[in-house]
Structure formats: structure tokens, C-alpha cells
Motif scaffolding. Structure first.
Motif, PDB file in Angstrom:
ATOM      1  N   ILE A 182      -6.618  -0.648   1.884  1.00  0.00           N
ATOM      2  CA  ILE A 182      -5.274  -0.285   2.327  1.00  0.00           C
ATOM      3  C   ILE A 182      -4.922  -1.124   3.540  1.00  0.00           C
ATOM      4  CG2 ILE A 182      -3.790   1.589   3.148  1.00  0.00           C
ATOM      5  CD1 ILE A 182      -5.752   3.539   1.801  1.00  0.00           C
ATOM      6  N   ILE A 186       0.578   1.104   8.039  1.00  0.00           N
ATOM      7  CA  ILE A 186       1.546   1.851   7.241  1.00  0.00           C
ATOM      8  C   ILE A 186       1.401   3.343   7.526  1.00  0.00           C
ATOM      9  CG2 ILE A 186       1.534   0.106   5.422  1.00  0.00           C
ATOM     10  CD1 ILE A 186      -0.210   1.958   3.755  1.00  0.00           C
ATOM     11  N   ALA A 187       2.367   4.127   7.061  1.00  0.00           N
ATOM     12  CA  ALA A 187       2.328   5.576   7.280  1.00  0.00           C
ATOM     13  C   ALA A 187       1.173   6.195   6.501  1.00  0.00           C
ATOM     14  CB  ALA A 187       3.647   6.201   6.840  1.00  0.00           C
ATOM     15  N   SER A 189       1.110   8.918   4.819  1.00  0.00           N
ATOM     16  CA  SER A 189       1.535   9.394   3.500  1.00  0.00           C
ATOM     17  C   SER A 189       1.482   8.277   2.469  1.00  0.00           C
ATOM     18  CB  SER A 189       2.942   9.977   3.578  1.00  0.00           C
ATOM     19  OG  SER A 189       3.863   9.003   4.058  1.00  0.00           O
ATOM     20  N   LYS A 190       1.890   7.083   2.861  1.00  0.00           N
ATOM     21  CA  LYS A 190       1.847   5.942   1.949  1.00  0.00           C
ATOM     22  C   LYS A 190       0.405   5.509   1.706  1.00  0.00           C
ATOM     23  CE  LYS A 190       4.031   1.507   0.986  1.00  0.00           C
ATOM     24  NZ  LYS A 190       5.036   0.518   1.437  1.00  0.00           N
ATOM     25  N   ALA A 191      -0.410   5.571   2.736  1.00  0.00           N
ATOM     26  CA  ALA A 191      -1.826   5.210   2.582  1.00  0.00           C
ATOM     27  C   ALA A 191      -2.519   6.144   1.598  1.00  0.00           C
ATOM     28  CB  ALA A 191      -2.521   5.261   3.942  1.00  0.00           C
ATOM     29  N   ARG A 192      -2.220   7.435   1.697  1.00  0.00           N
ATOM     30  CA  ARG A 192      -2.812   8.389   0.754  1.00  0.00           C
ATOM     31  C   ARG A 192      -2.388   8.077  -0.675  1.00  0.00           C
ATOM     32  NH1 ARG A 192      -1.335  12.650   4.770  1.00  0.00           N
ATOM     33  NH2 ARG A 192      -3.231  13.179   5.924  1.00  0.00           N
ATOM     34  N   LYS A 193      -1.109   7.722  -0.854  1.00  0.00           N
ATOM     35  CA  LYS A 193      -0.606   7.387  -2.188  1.00  0.00           C
ATOM     36  C   LYS A 193      -1.316   6.154  -2.732  1.00  0.00           C
ATOM     37  CE  LYS A 193       2.324   7.504  -5.695  1.00  0.00           C
ATOM     38  NZ  LYS A 193       2.028   6.223  -6.353  1.00  0.00           N
ATOM     39  N   LEU A 194      -1.503   5.139  -1.899  1.00  0.00           N
ATOM     40  CA  LEU A 194      -2.198   3.929  -2.324  1.00  0.00           C
ATOM     41  C   LEU A 194      -3.659   4.220  -2.659  1.00  0.00           C
ATOM     42  CD1 LEU A 194      -0.749   1.353   0.243  1.00  0.00           C
ATOM     43  CD2 LEU A 194      -0.281   1.460  -2.214  1.00  0.00           C
ATOM     44  N   ASP A 197      -3.754   5.927  -6.044  1.00  0.00           N
ATOM     45  CA  ASP A 197      -3.529   4.971  -7.134  1.00  0.00           C
ATOM     46  C   ASP A 197      -4.796   4.181  -7.445  1.00  0.00           C
ATOM     47  OD1 ASP A 197      -0.902   5.748  -7.345  1.00  0.00           O
ATOM     48  OD2 ASP A 197      -0.106   4.110  -6.103  1.00  0.00           O
ATOM     49  N   GLN A 218      -6.952   7.388   9.913  1.00  0.00           N
ATOM     50  CA  GLN A 218      -6.398   6.176  10.510  1.00  0.00           C
ATOM     51  C   GLN A 218      -6.978   5.984  11.902  1.00  0.00           C
ATOM     52  OE1 GLN A 218      -2.101   6.112  10.734  1.00  0.00           O
ATOM     53  NE2 GLN A 218      -2.039   3.876  10.611  1.00  0.00           N
TER      54      GLN A 218
END
Length: 314
Positions: A182, A186-187, A189-194, A197, A218
């Protein structure tokens, strides 16, 4: 309710006047076993009440989480058990997990000694233990090595008699988590989404992925990392985590003991009871219908009912 969350450098907090001083027998137990394993400081969260209704005459309940978990996974259940039984509840991060220290060593004997060290620092002479999976085996080992410390024992969906074939898939998860990449800055929330995935190619189980992602943190520099010590867990998994220590045969804990399994899980079976009772002669075994390995989160109301009844009666 008062919730104290403490890291490994800050062990001491407010304890009620009913807290027992470390007994001679417990001190002797610590002295006789401390040299056999190098210990680390453990982080913990304490759930206690300031009201007169608190059942302060009963030993605190110490909760030990499973592999890749943390004390945070038990936050709601810890509150519920405290509210229902009146007992102080202390939920602990194992070494190489959560906010506790990292170490290249990760065996059940080491983890049991870590908990002994924490109880010694908190001047607790008697506790009840509740452990899930890896934490359940840690609780068993502690009970066998130092039974004077343990008022009662609850083991959740793990057995000294067998090892589930599913547990060996954990090695794949270590590799999957290591492979997650990752970009920094980045935020969360976006890191968790990545992260989710990237983990999908290793497991389609969204509940398992969400569980793993609770370990994503983080750094102050903005980069992302896992708070669990994956290299140490991977190195010790095959020889020290996946099975119960074989060199404890002949030891017994003869206090009140309850094993709670999920009916859909293969981590513990009905035929395990005779071998369980070789270590824990007073053990009872209960299965919660419709629950898998994460019994406490899949059937929380029934789990709370069973655990609270045991703690109240024993």
C-alpha cells in the motif's frame, strides 16, 4: 464502568482495595518458572466498575485472544462479561500481537510466562482464565505450569488432543499479508480497501479478511504496516503454534474447567473429552450450535450466557 487501556510501559492503574497481594505460593511459582522462558511486557485493557455492585470478591477474568487477534477483538464481550458477572475483566495482547512487545520467540510456554509476569506486576494472586484458540492453549499451559494462579479455566474452540487441518492454512495467510503493498500517505479507509482487494486472491472469506485487516496500522511517517510480527509467527508456526506442547503430559490442572466449542468447527471434537480430562480432570465440554471457530463473535449471546453461568457457579 471504568475502562483502562494500558501499553507495556504502563502496567499500574487503579485497582480496588479488594485486589489480593501476591501470595507466597504464587511468588514461589513465578520464581521456579521464570528462568525457563524469556518474558516480554504485555499490553492490556481493564474493565471494572466503581459501583458497589461490583463482585469484587471474585478473581478477575483474564482473556487471551487467538492467533492474529488482539484485545480489541474482545472489547464488547469483555464489557458484557463484566456487566453480567460483576468481575473485573482484563483483556491481554499476546506477544507479537496488538500493542505488546515483539519477540523472535513465540511458544506457548513463552506466552504463559508472559501472562505470569503480568499477573505478578499487577499483584494478582488468583485469576480465572478465558482463552480462544492460541489463547486457549496459552491458558491451558499456564494452568498446567502454575495451577495455584488459576481459580477456573475456560477454553474456547481449541483442544490439547488434536489440531484442525484448517490451522495449516494460516501459513498461506502469513504470506498473503506480507505480500500486501500500500502506498504511503493515503487515508486509512482507502488503505483498508486496497488491503482487502489484495487479500481477495488468497481468501474469499470477507469475515476473515476483515479480521486480518484489523491488524493494519499507519506509522507516524504515513506508511502502512502490520502490527503483528508476521516473520516471528511464520517462523514459529509449524513447530510451536500449530500443536499443543507434547512435553506437558503428566501435568494436571484440577480446578473448574469448561471447554466451549462451535458445532461447525473442527478445532475440537466430542471425542476429545477423554484426552482433555487427562490434563483437566474436572473439564466439561459444551458445543454451541451454529457456531464455527469464532464462537464468541458468531453466537455472542449464547456464549455470554454459558460463560457467565460458569463464572457465577464456579
Amino acid at each position: 464502568m471504568l475502562l483502562n487501556i494500558l501499553g507495556p510501559k504502563n502496567f499500574f492503574t487503579r485497582f480496588s482495595s479488594s485486589t489480593k497481594l501476591l501470595s507466597v505460593s504464587v511468588q514461589r511459582c513465578w520464581n521456579s518458572t521464570a528462568s525457563s522462558a524469556e518474558t516480554v511486557d504485555l499490553a492490556y485493557a481493564s474493565y471494572e466498575s466503581t459501583s458497589d455492585s461490583e463482585n469484587s470478591s471474585q478473581p478477575p477474568l483474564v482473556i487471551l485472544h487467538g492467533l492474529l487477534g488482539s484485545k480489541n477483538n474482545w472489547n464488547s464481550m469483555s464489557k458484557a462479561i463484566h456487566r453480567t458477572t460483576g468481575r473485573k475483566v482484563i483483556s491481554v495482547d499476546a506477544r507479537n500481537h496488538g500493542d505488546s512487545r515483539h519477540s523472535p520467540q513465540h511458544t506457548y510456554v513463552h506466552m504463559a510466562h508472559d501472562v505470569m509476569r503480568l499477573l505478578k506486576k499487577l499483584e494478582l494472586s488468583k485469576v480465572s482464565l478465558l482463552g480462544h484458540s492460541m489463547g486457549g492453549r496459552t491458558a491451558m499451559v499456564l494452568s498446567l505450569l502454575c495451577s495455584d494462579l488459576v481459580a477456573s479455566l475456560i477454553v474456547v474452540d481449541i483442544s490439547p488432543a488434536k489440531t484442525s487441518p484448517q490451522i495449516f492454512s494460516m501459513a498461506t495467510l502469513f504470506d498473503a499479508m506480507t505480500a500486501v503493498s500500500i502506498r504511503p500517505g493515503i487515508a486509512m479507509s482507502k488503505a483498508r480497501k486496497l488491503a482487502d482487494d489484495q487479500l481477495k486472491s488468497f481468501t474469499p472469506d470477507i469475515n476473515l479478511r476483515n479480521f486480518l485487516i484489523t491488524n493494519l496500522v499507519q506509522t507516524n511517517a504515513g506508511s502502512f504496516t502490520w502490527r503483528v510480527n508476521i516473520p516471528a509467527l511464520k517462523d514459529n508456526f509449524q513447530n510451536h503454534i500449530s500443536s499443543f506442547p507434547s512435553n506437558l503430559k503428566g501435568l494436571q490442572y484440577c480446578g473448574p474447567t469448561l471447554f466451549v466449542g462451535g458445532s461447525l468447527s473442527d478445532y475440537i471434537g466430542k471425542n476429545d473429552l477423554p484426552e482433555i480430562q487427562e490434563y483437566f480432570p474436572l473439564a466439561d465440554l459444551i458445543f454451541i450450535e451454529g457456531a464455527g471457530h469464532w464462537v464468541h463473535s458468531q453466537k455472542p449471546e449464547k456464549f455470554l450466557e454459558i460463560v457467565s453461568k460458569f463464572l457465577t457457579e464456579k
